[in-house]
Design a protein around this motif. Structure first.
Motif, PDB file in Angstrom:
ATOM      1  N   PHE A  57      -4.408  -7.708  14.654  1.00 45.97           N
ATOM      2  CA  PHE A  57      -5.773  -7.323  15.021  1.00 45.97           C
ATOM      3  C   PHE A  57      -6.652  -7.218  13.778  1.00 45.97           C
ATOM      4  O   PHE A  57      -7.753  -7.757  13.742  1.00 45.97           O
ATOM      5  N   LEU A  58      -6.153  -6.543  12.751  1.00 46.58           N
ATOM      6  CA  LEU A  58      -6.930  -6.362  11.527  1.00 46.58           C
ATOM      7  C   LEU A  58      -7.190  -7.686  10.813  1.00 46.58           C
ATOM      8  O   LEU A  58      -8.290  -7.916  10.316  1.00 46.58           O
ATOM      9  N   VAL A 111       2.042   5.073  14.314  1.00 47.19           N
ATOM     10  CA  VAL A 111       2.158   3.699  13.843  1.00 47.19           C
ATOM     11  C   VAL A 111       1.194   3.465  12.684  1.00 47.19           C
ATOM     12  O   VAL A 111       1.575   2.889  11.654  1.00 47.19           O
ATOM     13  N   LEU A 112      -0.049   3.924  12.831  1.00 47.05           N
ATOM     14  CA  LEU A 112      -1.025   3.774  11.749  1.00 47.05           C
ATOM     15  C   LEU A 112      -0.566   4.500  10.492  1.00 47.05           C
ATOM     16  O   LEU A 112      -0.696   3.979   9.378  1.00 47.05           O
ATOM     17  N   LYS A 138       1.617   4.429   4.910  1.00 50.82           N
ATOM     18  CA  LYS A 138       2.712   4.740   3.985  1.00 50.82           C
ATOM     19  C   LYS A 138       3.286   3.472   3.359  1.00 50.82           C
ATOM     20  O   LYS A 138       3.676   3.474   2.198  1.00 50.82           O
ATOM     21  N   ALA A 139       3.331   2.389   4.145  1.00 50.86           N
ATOM     22  CA  ALA A 139       3.852   1.115   3.653  1.00 50.86           C
ATOM     23  C   ALA A 139       2.800   0.362   2.829  1.00 50.86           C
ATOM     24  O   ALA A 139       3.074  -0.734   2.346  1.00 50.86           O
ATOM     25  N   GLU A 140       1.629   0.942   2.696  1.00 47.84           N
ATOM     26  CA  GLU A 140       0.510   0.375   1.934  1.00 47.84           C
ATOM     27  C   GLU A 140       0.027  -0.966   2.469  1.00 47.84           C
ATOM     28  O   GLU A 140      -0.444  -1.816   1.738  1.00 47.84           O
ATOM     29  N   LYS A 141       0.155  -1.155   3.766  1.00 43.96           N
ATOM     30  CA  LYS A 141      -0.390  -2.345   4.428  1.00 43.96           C
ATOM     31  C   LYS A 141      -1.807  -2.051   4.921  1.00 43.96           C
ATOM     32  O   LYS A 141      -2.648  -2.931   4.985  1.00 43.96           O
ATOM     33  N   VAL A 142      -2.030  -0.802   5.297  1.00 41.67           N
ATOM     34  CA  VAL A 142      -3.307  -0.344   5.829  1.00 41.67           C
ATOM     35  C   VAL A 142      -3.739   0.848   4.995  1.00 41.67           C
ATOM     36  O   VAL A 142      -2.905   1.589   4.481  1.00 41.67           O
ATOM     37  N   GLY A 169      -8.405   0.192   7.733  1.00 39.52           N
ATOM     38  CA  GLY A 169      -8.595  -1.224   7.448  1.00 39.52           C
ATOM     39  C   GLY A 169      -7.437  -1.755   6.642  1.00 39.52           C
ATOM     40  O   GLY A 169      -6.603  -0.999   6.139  1.00 39.52           O
ATOM     41  N   LEU A 170      -7.386  -3.073   6.502  1.00 37.25           N
ATOM     42  CA  LEU A 170      -6.350  -3.683   5.672  1.00 37.25           C
ATOM     43  C   LEU A 170      -6.527  -3.237   4.231  1.00 37.25           C
ATOM     44  O   LEU A 170      -7.649  -3.128   3.741  1.00 37.25           O
ATOM     45  N   LYS A 171      -5.450  -2.980   3.567  1.00 36.66           N
ATOM     46  CA  LYS A 171      -5.502  -2.538   2.169  1.00 36.66           C
ATOM     47  C   LYS A 171      -6.200  -3.587   1.316  1.00 36.66           C
ATOM     48  O   LYS A 171      -5.858  -4.757   1.345  1.00 36.66           O
ATOM     49  N   GLY A 172      -7.222  -3.156   0.577  1.00 40.88           N
ATOM     50  CA  GLY A 172      -7.942  -4.036  -0.336  1.00 40.88           C
ATOM     51  C   GLY A 172      -8.997  -4.914   0.303  1.00 40.88           C
ATOM     52  O   GLY A 172      -9.630  -5.697  -0.382  1.00 40.88           O
ATOM     53  N   ALA A 173      -9.201  -4.799   1.611  1.00 40.90           N
ATOM     54  CA  ALA A 173     -10.184  -5.644   2.288  1.00 40.90           C
ATOM     55  C   ALA A 173     -11.536  -4.943   2.353  1.00 40.90           C
ATOM     56  O   ALA A 173     -11.614  -3.727   2.373  1.00 40.90           O
ATOM     57  N   GLY A 174     -12.597  -5.721   2.370  1.00 36.66           N
ATOM     58  CA  GLY A 174     -13.933  -5.180   2.540  1.00 36.66           C
ATOM     59  C   GLY A 174     -14.602  -4.779   1.242  1.00 36.66           C
ATOM     60  O   GLY A 174     -14.034  -4.894   0.157  1.00 36.66           O
ATOM     61  N   LYS A 175     -15.831  -4.309   1.352  1.00 38.56           N
ATOM     62  CA  LYS A 175     -16.620  -3.940   0.174  1.00 38.56           C
ATOM     63  C   LYS A 175     -15.979  -2.807  -0.610  1.00 38.56           C
ATOM     64  O   LYS A 175     -15.955  -2.819  -1.817  1.00 38.56           O
ATOM     65  N   GLN A 176     -15.464  -1.809   0.077  1.00 34.56           N
ATOM     66  CA  GLN A 176     -14.819  -0.671  -0.586  1.00 34.56           C
ATOM     67  C   GLN A 176     -13.625  -1.137  -1.399  1.00 34.56           C
ATOM     68  O   GLN A 176     -13.432  -0.750  -2.541  1.00 34.56           O
ATOM     69  N   GLY A 177     -12.798  -1.982  -0.818  1.00 36.84           N
ATOM     70  CA  GLY A 177     -11.617  -2.491  -1.503  1.00 36.84           C
ATOM     71  C   GLY A 177     -11.986  -3.314  -2.726  1.00 36.84           C
ATOM     72  O   GLY A 177     -11.364  -3.213  -3.776  1.00 36.84           O
TER      73      GLY A 177
END
Length: 78
Positions: A11-12, A42-43, A48-52, A64-72
């Motif tokens: 989804f992400l 689940v989230l 914890k797995a650093e995926k999100v 959100g996905l780790k590192g995605a978007g303006k903030q990332g």
């Protein structure tokens, strides 16, 4: 739980082009037969797995996905 993780990541990945952060309720819609607490677990595992990653404005928490978007992108600037 693994299939739920895959569903959230899929989804992400599909939606990240439109926007990079999503409300908790966006994820509960993916699992209408599950309790909110189970979706939260689940989230949390994905965080914890650093995926999100989660982002908080102080009053709202989004995911959100780790590192995605303006903030990332801003976090990786030197």
């Amino acid at each position: 739980m693994e299939s739920a993780k895959a569903t959230i990541l899929e989804f992400l990945e599909k939606k990240t082009g439109d926007k990079s952060k999503f409300y908790f309720n966006d994820f509960t819609k993916l699992f209408p037969d599950e309790k909110g607490r189970d979706v939260k677990k689940v989230l949390t595992e994905l965080v914890k797995a650093e995926k999100v990653e989660y982002w908080s404005s102080g009053s709202t928490t989004m995911y959100g996905l780790k590192g995605a978007g303006k903030q990332g992108a801003a976090e990786h600037e030197d």
